[in-house]
Enzyme design. Sequence first.
Site, PDB file in Angstrom:
ATOM      1  N   GLY A 249      24.113  31.994  59.778  1.00 25.62           N
ATOM      2  CA  GLY A 249      24.709  33.293  59.490  1.00 25.62           C
ATOM      3  C   GLY A 249      26.103  33.274  58.929  1.00 25.62           C
ATOM      4  N   TYR A 335      19.019  45.057  49.164  1.00 26.50           N
ATOM      5  CA  TYR A 335      20.167  45.510  49.946  1.00 26.50           C
ATOM      6  C   TYR A 335      21.487  45.589  49.192  1.00 26.50           C
ATOM      7  CZ  TYR A 335      18.547  40.852  51.700  1.00 26.50           C
ATOM      8  OH  TYR A 335      17.974  39.621  51.837  1.00 26.50           O
ATOM      9  N   CYS A 362       9.115  46.699  35.226  1.00 23.73           N
ATOM     10  CA  CYS A 362       8.788  48.098  35.028  1.00 23.73           C
ATOM     11  C   CYS A 362       9.107  48.864  36.302  1.00 23.73           C
ATOM     12  CB  CYS A 362       7.312  48.206  34.687  1.00 23.73           C
ATOM     13  SG  CYS A 362       6.969  49.733  33.854  1.00 23.73           S
ATOM     14  N   GLU A 363      10.420  49.019  36.542  1.00 21.44           N
ATOM     15  CA  GLU A 363      10.885  49.552  37.827  1.00 21.44           C
ATOM     16  C   GLU A 363      12.368  49.893  37.639  1.00 21.44           C
ATOM     17  OE1 GLU A 363       9.199  49.587  41.021  1.00 21.44           O
ATOM     18  OE2 GLU A 363      11.060  50.585  41.585  1.00 21.44           O
ATOM     19  N   TYR A 391      18.463  32.547  48.883  1.00 22.07           N
ATOM     20  CA  TYR A 391      17.680  33.778  48.927  1.00 22.07           C
ATOM     21  C   TYR A 391      17.451  34.393  47.542  1.00 22.07           C
ATOM     22  CZ  TYR A 391      18.848  33.100  53.805  1.00 22.07           C
ATOM     23  OH  TYR A 391      19.007  32.549  55.053  1.00 22.07           O
TER      24      TYR A 391
END
Length: 432
Positions: A249, A335, A362-363, A391
């Site tokens: 983290g 996010y 397509c978004e 990630y």
Amino acid sequence: MFVADCLQVNQEGHLCVEQRDVLELAAKYGTPLYVMSETQIRKNCRLYQDSLKRFYDGNGLALYASKAFCCKEICRIASDEEMGLDVVSGGELYTAVSAGFPSERIYFHGNNKTASELVAALEYGVGTIVVDNLEELEMLDRLAAAKNICQEIMLRVKPGVDAHTHNFIRTGQIDSKFGFALETGEAMAAVKKAVSCPHIILTGLHCHIGSQIFDTEPFLLTARIMVGFLAQIRKQVGCELRKLNLGGGFGIQYTPDQDPPAYEAYMKRVSTVIHETCSLLDFPTPFILMEPGRSIVGPAGITLYTVGAVKEIPGVRTYVSVDGGMTDNPRYALYQSEYQIMNAGLATQEKTMRVTLAGHCCESGDLIGENLPVQHLEKGDIVAVLSTGAYNYSMASHYNRMPNPPVIMVKADQDRVIVRRETWEDLVRMDV
Ligand SMILES: *Cc1c(COP(=O)(O)O)cnc(C)c1O
């Protein structure tokens, strides 16, 4: 100027990863392209290993959390650096084993491991399985019995620290799908159950309080709580668990205004906290495990795209579309993650534009970022998105049947493919 040491600028003003001009890499391999620095990855591994040696007498091990970026070559590098490895699925486990990663240094996580994943873990000789729930504990004990194995495990505990709030809080983290809650007595019950399982050897406890954390206080509080729980277990169950896994983290710098604390400073403080708490409770200092993922590979990677359409909507914004997007980097769509971008051919020039970097899916939400400062950009330019080593590749999808980009590893002035580019043919390989 840059978020990682591996990024340089050459005499032509081009961005370089170590000593490789990224424009040359883009020309050689095409775009979109993930480029990673081996030197940076190794340096990050050593930072963890060395600080464990310096501040904790080497009584610990850093595990690379492979979910941040998993492929065979990264497993080989982690193995070569004598790291342990976290895996969270049968697929990650298979990748590690295929790469020859020593299975006794593998820690297998996950909140819903399947029977076949557990069987694979037992057959591969995975060192430690981090058990998440009672059903898993019972299933594992049964599967291990069938193979006449005694499996080492840790229990995943929710210490009740939520590091993701501005002023981190100590309670309220019962609401998580991972692990056994401490404050409800669930964790203590699980410890008692685990020590009674004939084919299970409970070696310690695990916790992980979140990701991209900058504040060291939540980590310190967690360490204190976990050592306290170890002492409580000794009192109530009569066993002295010797391993404590403090999770990952640790935050990294994505944009110049972010200022993550130095890892050594954190390790020094956490070591002090553990030693103090242990001496207060007269408990032997545990062997500790750290599980960095993002901070090992994140700063070591960039993504290169070729600029296509540039659409200036007067008074609104300028869309710069590139040949990749949410399929190779879904983090903004997921996010609103921030990134720093640059025109890789004009790396030292002033950033005079503000753009919305859009992908080609397509978004409408397929964006890499909005309102991003960047040098002048036009069709055909190579744009670099920094700090994409973690990630990104590991979260890539095939939405719109976009093939995944290759991953290039750079070391000094050498480059090599570590994951090859997918083709359209690869995309139909599973289709019947
Ligand atoms: C994701 C995860 C990590 C790594 O987290 P980073 O933020 O990438 O350092 C470590 N341990 C566990 C259990 C995780 O789920």
